[in-house]
Design a protein around this motif. Structure first.
Motif, PDB file in Angstrom:
ATOM      1  N   ALA A 196       9.622  -0.334   2.237  1.00 50.81           N
ATOM      2  CA  ALA A 196       9.418  -1.774   2.423  1.00 50.81           C
ATOM      3  C   ALA A 196       7.937  -2.103   2.565  1.00 50.81           C
ATOM      4  CB  ALA A 196      10.193  -2.262   3.645  1.00 50.81           C
ATOM      5  N   ALA A 197       7.202  -1.260   3.316  1.00 57.63           N
ATOM      6  CA  ALA A 197       5.765  -1.497   3.491  1.00 57.63           C
ATOM      7  C   ALA A 197       5.030  -1.362   2.160  1.00 57.63           C
ATOM      8  CB  ALA A 197       5.198  -0.532   4.528  1.00 57.63           C
ATOM      9  N   MET A 198       5.392  -0.378   1.364  1.00 58.56           N
ATOM     10  CA  MET A 198       4.752  -0.186   0.072  1.00 58.56           C
ATOM     11  C   MET A 198       5.042  -1.362  -0.862  1.00 58.56           C
ATOM     12  SD  MET A 198       2.856   1.475  -2.040  1.00 58.56           S
ATOM     13  CE  MET A 198       2.555   3.103  -1.329  1.00 58.56           C
ATOM     14  N   ALA A 199       6.264  -1.860  -0.859  1.00 54.95           N
ATOM     15  CA  ALA A 199       6.593  -3.014  -1.704  1.00 54.95           C
ATOM     16  C   ALA A 199       5.768  -4.231  -1.291  1.00 54.95           C
ATOM     17  CB  ALA A 199       8.084  -3.311  -1.623  1.00 54.95           C
TER      18      ALA A 199
ATOM     19  N   GLY B 111      10.214   6.448  -1.630  1.00 54.79           N
ATOM     20  CA  GLY B 111       9.922   5.072  -1.238  1.00 54.79           C
ATOM     21  C   GLY B 111       8.965   4.401  -2.206  1.00 54.79           C
ATOM     22  N   LEU B 112       7.957   5.129  -2.658  1.00 56.14           N
ATOM     23  CA  LEU B 112       7.040   4.569  -3.649  1.00 56.14           C
ATOM     24  C   LEU B 112       7.770   4.286  -4.954  1.00 56.14           C
ATOM     25  CD1 LEU B 112       4.374   3.763  -4.908  1.00 56.14           C
ATOM     26  CD2 LEU B 112       3.843   6.204  -5.205  1.00 56.14           C
ATOM     27  N   ALA B 113       8.583   5.228  -5.413  1.00 53.92           N
ATOM     28  CA  ALA B 113       9.319   5.021  -6.665  1.00 53.92           C
ATOM     29  C   ALA B 113      10.211   3.790  -6.572  1.00 53.92           C
ATOM     30  CB  ALA B 113      10.149   6.265  -6.990  1.00 53.92           C
ATOM     31  N   ALA B 114      10.916   3.629  -5.443  1.00 53.61           N
ATOM     32  CA  ALA B 114      11.800   2.476  -5.274  1.00 53.61           C
ATOM     33  C   ALA B 114      11.003   1.182  -5.160  1.00 53.61           C
ATOM     34  CB  ALA B 114      12.677   2.672  -4.043  1.00 53.61           C
TER      35      ALA B 114
END
Length: 228
Positions: free
Chosen positions: A202-205, A42-45
């Motif tokens: 989504a939260a990380m983005a 998720g972080l990478a994306a």
């Protein structure tokens, strides 16, 4: 002659790094293998999302330095991505690929959040010279080993570092109030929430766009002040 040359030399250029951003990822025992994969990928994306790219590359000539580490128990912290200048999309792609290829460092230790914060402070202490410093720490639980976040803030050299948080709320109902009361630090600090690890990307983005965008605003305000 040496004195004359020194006097004639132009002044040192100001840093062109607007933000040193360190990301701390929870790998304590409460995070299972599937959740870890969702967090890492998720972080990478999120790093490669269009909204984050726009935030990163919105100011010509100004770049962001990025570092990523994992934390769990008192002595269990490990680098995933050491300080990396993100000047263009090629740099960003290499950083995201490095995160995606990471292997989990620990999986059986408690949640020593104070120690995780302290490690982040020391990491930022050797960051590139940037206009701002931000530590963002992710987690799904409250501190349950070693010293508290308040002790970390007294003992480690945080200086003007802003500390934001990203919490995964599915496992522990106390995680949000704990982060709000004990983890966030500095003017403008904020907490992002993910309902579960499936929402992590989504939260990380959202979080990256917001904190990098805050650094852009801060840089522009500083530049206007310098002109005045």
């Amino acid at each position: 002659m040496a004195i004359a040359l020194a006097l004639a030399a132009p002044p040192a250029a100001a840093s062109d790094c607007r933000l040193a951003l360190a990301l701390g990822l929870d790998v304590s025992a409460s995070v299972d293998a599937q959740e870890y994969a969702l967090q890492r990928d998720g972080l990478a994306a999120a790093l490669l999302s269009q909204e984050v790219k726009e935030a990163l590359f919105s100011v010509d000539g100004q770049w962001v330095a990025l570092a990523v580490y994992e934390w769990s128990g008192r002595w269990q912290q490990a680098m995933v991505l050491d300080w990396t200048p993100i000047r263009d999309e090629a740099d960003l792609t290499r950083a995201a690929e490095g995160v995606a290829a990471a292997e989990r460092s620990f999986d059986e230790y408690p949640t020593a959040l104070g120690a995780g914060l302290g490690y982040g402070a020391m990491l930022l202490g050797r960051a590139p010279d940037c206009d701002r410093r931000t530590l963002d720490i992710s987690g799904d639980g409250v501190n349950n080993e070693a010293f508290a976040p308040s002790d970390a803030y007294r003992a480690f050299p945080f200086g003007d570092t802003l500390v934001n948080g990203l919490v995964i709320t599915g496992a522990d109902p106390d995680v949000v109030p704990f982060y709000l009361s004990n983890v966030l630090r500095g003017p403008g600090a904020f907490l992002e929430q993910a309902g579960d690890y499936g929402d992590y990307e989504a939260a990380m983005a959202r979080k990256l766009r917001r904190e990098i965008g805050f650094a852009v605003i801060g840089f522009r305000e500083s530049a206007k002040g310098d002109e005045g």
